[in-house]
Design a protein around this motif. Structure first.
Motif, short mmCIF file in Angstrom:
data_model
loop_
_atom_site.label_atom_id
_atom_site.label_comp_id
_atom_site.label_asym_id
_atom_site.label_seq_id
_atom_site.Cartn_x
_atom_site.Cartn_y
_atom_site.Cartn_z
N CYS A 21 0.78 -1.24 0.00
CA CYS A 21 0.00 0.00 0.00
C CYS A 21 0.82 1.29 0.00
N LEU A 22 2.08 1.23 0.40
CA LEU A 22 2.87 2.45 0.53
C LEU A 22 3.47 2.86 -0.82
N THR A 23 3.27 4.12 -1.20
CA THR A 23 3.81 4.65 -2.44
C THR A 23 5.26 5.06 -2.24
N GLU A 24 6.11 4.69 -3.18
CA GLU A 24 7.52 5.11 -3.11
C GLU A 24 7.64 6.58 -3.51
N THR A 25 8.29 7.38 -2.66
CA THR A 25 8.40 8.82 -2.92
C THR A 25 9.70 9.20 -3.61
N VAL A 26 10.63 8.28 -3.74
CA VAL A 26 11.92 8.57 -4.34
C VAL A 26 12.01 7.89 -5.71
N LYS A 27 12.35 8.68 -6.72
CA LYS A 27 12.56 8.11 -8.05
C LYS A 27 13.89 7.38 -8.05
N LYS A 28 13.85 6.08 -8.23
CA LYS A 28 15.06 5.26 -8.11
C LYS A 28 16.07 5.62 -9.19
N THR A 29 17.29 5.81 -8.75
CA THR A 29 18.40 6.12 -9.67
C THR A 29 19.54 5.16 -9.39
N GLU A 30 20.45 5.09 -10.32
CA GLU A 30 21.60 4.21 -10.16
C GLU A 30 22.53 4.76 -9.08
N VAL A 31 22.93 3.90 -8.17
CA VAL A 31 23.91 4.30 -7.14
C VAL A 31 25.29 4.20 -7.77
N LYS A 32 25.84 5.36 -8.12
CA LYS A 32 27.11 5.38 -8.84
C LYS A 32 28.27 4.89 -7.99
N GLU A 33 28.16 5.09 -6.70
CA GLU A 33 29.25 4.71 -5.80
C GLU A 33 28.70 3.89 -4.66
N LEU A 34 29.09 2.62 -4.58
CA LEU A 34 28.59 1.73 -3.54
C LEU A 34 29.46 1.76 -2.28
N SER A 35 30.60 2.37 -2.34
CA SER A 35 31.51 2.38 -1.19
C SER A 35 30.86 3.08 0.00
N PRO A 36 30.83 2.42 1.18
CA PRO A 36 30.28 3.06 2.37
C PRO A 36 30.99 4.35 2.74
N VAL A 37 32.27 4.47 2.36
CA VAL A 37 33.03 5.66 2.70
C VAL A 37 32.43 6.90 2.04
N VAL A 38 32.00 6.74 0.78
CA VAL A 38 31.39 7.85 0.05
C VAL A 38 30.10 8.29 0.73
N HIS A 39 29.30 7.31 1.12
CA HIS A 39 28.03 7.63 1.78
C HIS A 39 28.27 8.15 3.19
N LEU A 40 29.34 7.72 3.80
CA LEU A 40 29.70 8.25 5.12
C LEU A 40 30.01 9.74 5.02
N LYS A 41 30.70 10.13 3.95
CA LYS A 41 31.00 11.55 3.73
C LYS A 41 29.73 12.35 3.48
N LYS A 42 28.78 11.75 2.76
CA LYS A 42 27.52 12.43 2.52
C LYS A 42 26.74 12.64 3.81
N VAL A 43 26.76 11.62 4.65
CA VAL A 43 25.99 11.68 5.89
C VAL A 43 26.55 12.71 6.86
N PHE A 44 27.87 12.79 6.98
CA PHE A 44 28.48 13.69 7.96
C PHE A 44 29.14 14.91 7.34
N GLY A 45 28.97 15.08 6.02
CA GLY A 45 29.55 16.24 5.36
C GLY A 45 28.94 17.56 5.80
N PHE A 46 27.69 17.49 6.30
CA PHE A 46 27.01 18.72 6.75
C PHE A 46 27.77 19.41 7.88
N TYR A 47 28.50 18.64 8.67
CA TYR A 47 29.13 19.17 9.88
C TYR A 47 30.59 19.60 9.66
N VAL A 48 31.12 19.31 8.46
CA VAL A 48 32.52 19.67 8.19
C VAL A 48 32.68 20.52 6.93
N ASN A 49 31.56 20.80 6.28
CA ASN A 49 31.61 21.60 5.05
C ASN A 49 32.08 23.01 5.35
N LYS A 50 33.17 23.42 4.71
CA LYS A 50 33.77 24.73 4.98
C LYS A 50 33.21 25.84 4.11
#
Length: 459
Positions: free
Chosen positions: A247-276
């Motif tokens: 019953c739940l509608t997907e709200t995100v249009k699925k796109t290809e995950v260009k980078e599967l490395s957790p390190v890249v996603h780790l930077k995305k997650v915590f980049g808000f706090y170190v962005n200069k």
């Protein structure tokens, strides 16, 4: 003139494309997510008092060398009496300390694995969709209850409960489910005011479901024991899983995950706090996440020790009374929170409401720590009133500061902080409660009040 026409055509195309990306009905999806959220919370969150009371009853049997009362309703001849001998008082202290240790192990077995999961799962959801975030913790919760039911049914060693809770932890548990709910709310709202209200509605649904779940669980424990409440809660989780899948509608249009490395996603997650690139914005992010962490530490600390506090002297509450108190507390504070946001936000900034809520929570914790009668405990929610809006406001502020395609990442960062702070809060205050239960039993709540004061000053 031609430029104006071109701009109009461009904007109209953008509007059409954005309309195509929206779900068919925002109203329908909000209703569905609210139903799923309430089913999950009403079934999952009561596991804390349910497991705590079961473990408490097992240690009562152990220290009294009595018969097994774990699979039936709680023993009516509890050593916790309002007026008791010194020997019985020492026995109760041993029971409380042993239960605290087991509850701490269960808490860490959920929260430590969930930290690892929440670091990247929200960021991935910005590409592969939100439904995965709902389904994972639902399946984990089923594993948690199956493990518990086996222990209750066959009177297995308490350590076997940890196997189920570990699977729940590696699914992300409650923090991932809340991540999914908040990211979904951000997907279907645009302005900060509507987003704040949507998040408050989500938090209020959590509180209402928690009240209903704990009320029914307390009643069922009293009448049927510990096994059948687990069966009912597992059935609710299965129902929620079915609704999400079909019953739940997907709200995100699925796109290809260009980078599967957790390190890249780790930077995305915590980049808000170190962005200069934006110093002021980074400062707001850091201040907000610190306040969020302090509030989460306290809220998890309360969840870890409050049931134990009520089971012990001088209150000696039974499961039914614990359920009644939880229902009254959450419903009253939910109503106060909704009124405060709906009416108060028209007069003052929501940030002011958040700080006011922190001071109210500080007062309620001081009262709870000093409580010596049932009446004083029942005044705690009254003093706290709309303190629950503080976390909702912080979530909304941080969500509104990032782009739509970063909602999963920002809520993933909050979920990671939530689980890490939860582990710290559970461990710290459970240990503190165990160490002070034979002297000043409310010490943990007084220390929590000091932490809340730090959060209010930081904000």
């Amino acid at each position: 003139m031609d430029n104006i026409k071109k701009q109009d055509l461009t904007s109209s195309k953008d509007d059409k494309s954005s309309d195509q990306e929206k779900p068919v009905s925002y109203t329908k999806d909000r209703v569905v997510t609210t139903i799923v959220l309430m089913l999950y919370m009403s079934a999952s969150m009561p596991s804390v008092p349910l497991f705590t009371q079961y473990i408490h009853s097992r240690f009562e049997d152990f220290y009294r060398n009595g018969t097994n009362s774990s699979s039936r309703s709680p023993c009516t001849h509890s050593p916790c009496l309002r007026n008791t001998s010194e020997e019985a008082d020492k026995l109760q202290v041993h029971i409380q300390q042993s239960t605290s240790y087991e509850v701490l192990k269960l808490s860490l077995s959920i929260q430590v694995p969930a930290i690892i999961v929440n670091v990247v799962v929200g960021s991935y959801s910005d590409h592969i969709g939100r439904k995965m975030l709902f389904i994972l913790p639902l399946l984990g919760c089923i594993c948690k209850y199956v493990g518990f039911m086996l222990v209750v049914k066959f009177h297995l060693h308490l350590n076997f409960i940890i196997l189920g809770t570990l699977l729940d932890g590696f699914s992300g548990s409650t923090s991932t489910f809340l991540l999914a709910t908040m990211a979904y709310a951000a997907d279907v709202t645009k302005t900060q005011t509507t987003r704040t209200f949507a998040i408050v509605i989500a938090d209020s649904s959590v509180a209402t479901a928690l009240a209903l779940g704990q009320l029914m669980t307390g009643f069922l424990i009293e009448k049927l024991g510990y096994f059948y409440p687990s069966v009912i809660n597992t059935s609710l989780i299965l129902l929620a899983t079915t609704i999400v899948i079909f019953c739940l509608t997907e709200t995100v249009k699925k796109t290809e995950v260009k980078e599967l490395s957790p390190v890249v996603h780790l930077k995305k997650v915590f980049g808000f706090y170190v962005n200069k690139s934006g110093v002021n914005k980074r400062f707001i992010f850091i201040a907000s996440v610190i306040v969020f962490a302090l509030l989460t530490i306290v809220n998890n600390g309360v969840n870890s020790v409050e049931t134990l506090y009520q089971l012990g002297r001088p209150f000696c509450w039974d499961p039914e009374e614990i359920g009644y108190f939880s229902a009254y507390s959450t419903v009253f504070m939910t109503i106060c929170g909704l009124v405060a946001i709906k009416l108060g936000s028209a007069c003052v900034r929501v940030e002011i409401l958040a700080v006011t809520g922190m001071f109210l929570q500080m007062g309620s914790l001081i009262l709870e720590g000093l409580a010596s009668t049932d009446a004083m405990l029942y005044l705690v929610p009254f003093v706290g009133s709309f303190s629950g809006v503080s976390v909702s406001v912080i979530r909304s502020v941080m969500s509104h500061m990032v782009d739509p395609q970063e909602q999963g990442a920002i809520f993933s960062s909050m979920a990671t902080v939530d689980t890490l702070s939860g582990a710290i809060g559970s461990a710290t205050f459970t240990f503190l409660y165990s160490a002070t239960v034979d002297t000043i039993r409310g010490t943990a709540f007084l220390v929590m009040a000091a932490v809340i004061f730090m959060a209010a000053v930081t904000r």
